[in-house]
Scaffold this motif. Structure first.
Motif, PDB file in Angstrom:
ATOM      1  N   UNK A   1       0.865  -1.183   0.000  1.00 58.10           N
ATOM      2  CA  UNK A   1       0.000   0.000   0.000  1.00 58.10           C
ATOM      3  C   UNK A   1       0.898   1.229   0.000  1.00 58.10           C
ATOM      4  N   UNK A   2       0.538   2.231  -0.801  1.00 60.89           N
ATOM      5  CA  UNK A   2       1.366   3.439  -0.893  1.00 60.89           C
ATOM      6  C   UNK A   2       0.506   4.677  -0.668  1.00 60.89           C
ATOM      7  N   UNK A   3       1.010   5.582   0.154  1.00 61.76           N
ATOM      8  CA  UNK A   3       0.389   6.878   0.386  1.00 61.76           C
ATOM      9  C   UNK A   3       1.404   7.923  -0.044  1.00 61.76           C
ATOM     10  N   UNK A   4       0.978   8.835  -0.924  1.00 62.27           N
ATOM     11  CA  UNK A   4       1.871   9.872  -1.442  1.00 62.27           C
ATOM     12  C   UNK A   4       1.250  11.242  -1.223  1.00 62.27           C
ATOM     13  N   UNK A   5       2.107  12.211  -0.950  1.00 65.92           N
ATOM     14  CA  UNK A   5       1.684  13.601  -0.806  1.00 65.92           C
ATOM     15  C   UNK A   5       2.609  14.445  -1.657  1.00 65.92           C
ATOM     16  N   UNK A   6       2.037  15.303  -2.494  1.00 65.68           N
ATOM     17  CA  UNK A   6       2.828  16.143  -3.389  1.00 65.68           C
ATOM     18  C   UNK A   6       2.358  17.581  -3.273  1.00 65.68           C
ATOM     19  N   UNK A   7       3.303  18.501  -3.184  1.00 66.34           N
ATOM     20  CA  UNK A   7       2.970  19.925  -3.152  1.00 66.34           C
ATOM     21  C   UNK A   7       3.842  20.648  -4.173  1.00 66.34           C
ATOM     22  N   UNK A   8       3.212  21.499  -4.978  1.00 64.39           N
ATOM     23  CA  UNK A   8       3.935  22.267  -5.986  1.00 64.39           C
ATOM     24  C   UNK A   8       3.583  23.734  -5.819  1.00 64.39           C
ATOM     25  N   UNK A   9       4.605  24.586  -5.814  1.00 69.42           N
ATOM     26  CA  UNK A   9       4.413  26.018  -5.655  1.00 69.42           C
ATOM     27  C   UNK A   9       5.094  26.738  -6.806  1.00 69.42           C
ATOM     28  N   UNK A  10       4.384  27.664  -7.423  1.00 69.95           N
ATOM     29  CA  UNK A  10       4.947  28.507  -8.481  1.00 69.95           C
ATOM     30  C   UNK A  10       4.816  29.960  -8.043  1.00 69.95           C
ATOM     31  N   UNK A  11       5.850  30.756  -8.304  1.00 76.54           N
ATOM     32  CA  UNK A  11       5.760  32.148  -7.871  1.00 76.54           C
ATOM     33  C   UNK A  11       5.030  33.019  -8.881  1.00 76.54           C
ATOM     34  N   UNK A  12       4.879  32.561 -10.127  1.00 76.54           N
ATOM     35  CA  UNK A  12       4.181  33.327 -11.153  1.00 76.54           C
ATOM     36  C   UNK A  12       3.363  32.372 -12.023  1.00 76.54           C
ATOM     37  N   UNK A  13       2.259  31.807 -11.483  1.00 74.87           N
ATOM     38  CA  UNK A  13       1.490  30.825 -12.247  1.00 74.87           C
ATOM     39  C   UNK A  13       0.708  31.481 -13.390  1.00 74.87           C
ATOM     40  N   UNK A  14       0.206  30.642 -14.290  1.00 76.73           N
ATOM     41  CA  UNK A  14      -0.621  31.147 -15.388  1.00 76.73           C
ATOM     42  C   UNK A  14      -1.881  31.786 -14.818  1.00 76.73           C
ATOM     43  N   UNK A  15      -2.451  32.681 -15.568  1.00 80.69           N
ATOM     44  CA  UNK A  15      -3.638  33.418 -15.149  1.00 80.69           C
ATOM     45  C   UNK A  15      -4.775  32.457 -14.802  1.00 80.69           C
ATOM     46  N   UNK A  16      -5.382  32.650 -13.657  1.00 82.81           N
ATOM     47  CA  UNK A  16      -6.485  31.820 -13.217  1.00 82.81           C
ATOM     48  C   UNK A  16      -6.077  30.611 -12.403  1.00 82.81           C
ATOM     49  N   UNK A  17      -4.801  30.402 -12.191  1.00 82.65           N
ATOM     50  CA  UNK A  17      -4.327  29.252 -11.411  1.00 82.65           C
ATOM     51  C   UNK A  17      -3.808  29.725 -10.057  1.00 82.65           C
ATOM     52  N   UNK A  18      -3.884  28.845  -9.069  1.00 80.60           N
ATOM     53  CA  UNK A  18      -3.355  29.153  -7.741  1.00 80.60           C
ATOM     54  C   UNK A  18      -1.843  28.969  -7.728  1.00 80.60           C
TER      55      UNK A  18
END
Length: 97
Positions: A67-84
């Protein structure tokens, strides 16, 4: 006029002010049936810097199944318009060995 929320950007030093990709990863065996893995990636160019951190825990249930549990976080300082700025993903899945 209402105040706009400020965006928290990753410092430029996070990517060491370089235009190439940097990564670090590691894997630890906690017990014969339990492992933990971590990967960190940083990409940077003139317009955007992104930081990705992925962690996963794998537990062997029997000879053929884990069994595998994964957590991923991605942060961008200047994302495309309309994205977090920050995206998070959690996976829970069986792994057939």
């Amino acid at each position: 006029m209402a105040a706009r929320p400020t965006r928290r950007a990753l410092p430029v030093l996070m990517c060491a002010r370089r235009l190439d990709r940097q990564w670090r990863s590691g894997s630890w065996v906690i017990s014969p049936a339990l492992t933990f893995a971590k990967t960190v990636t940083c990409d940077s160019d003139q317009r955007n810097s992104s930081f990705l951190s992925a962690s996963q825990m794998t537990m062997r249930l029997n000879v053929r199944l884990s069994a595998r549990v994964s957590f991923q976080i991605e942060n961008e300082n200047n994302p495309k318009l309309g994205r977090d700025n920050t995206d998070t993903v959690i996976f829970v899945k069986p792994v057939y060995n």
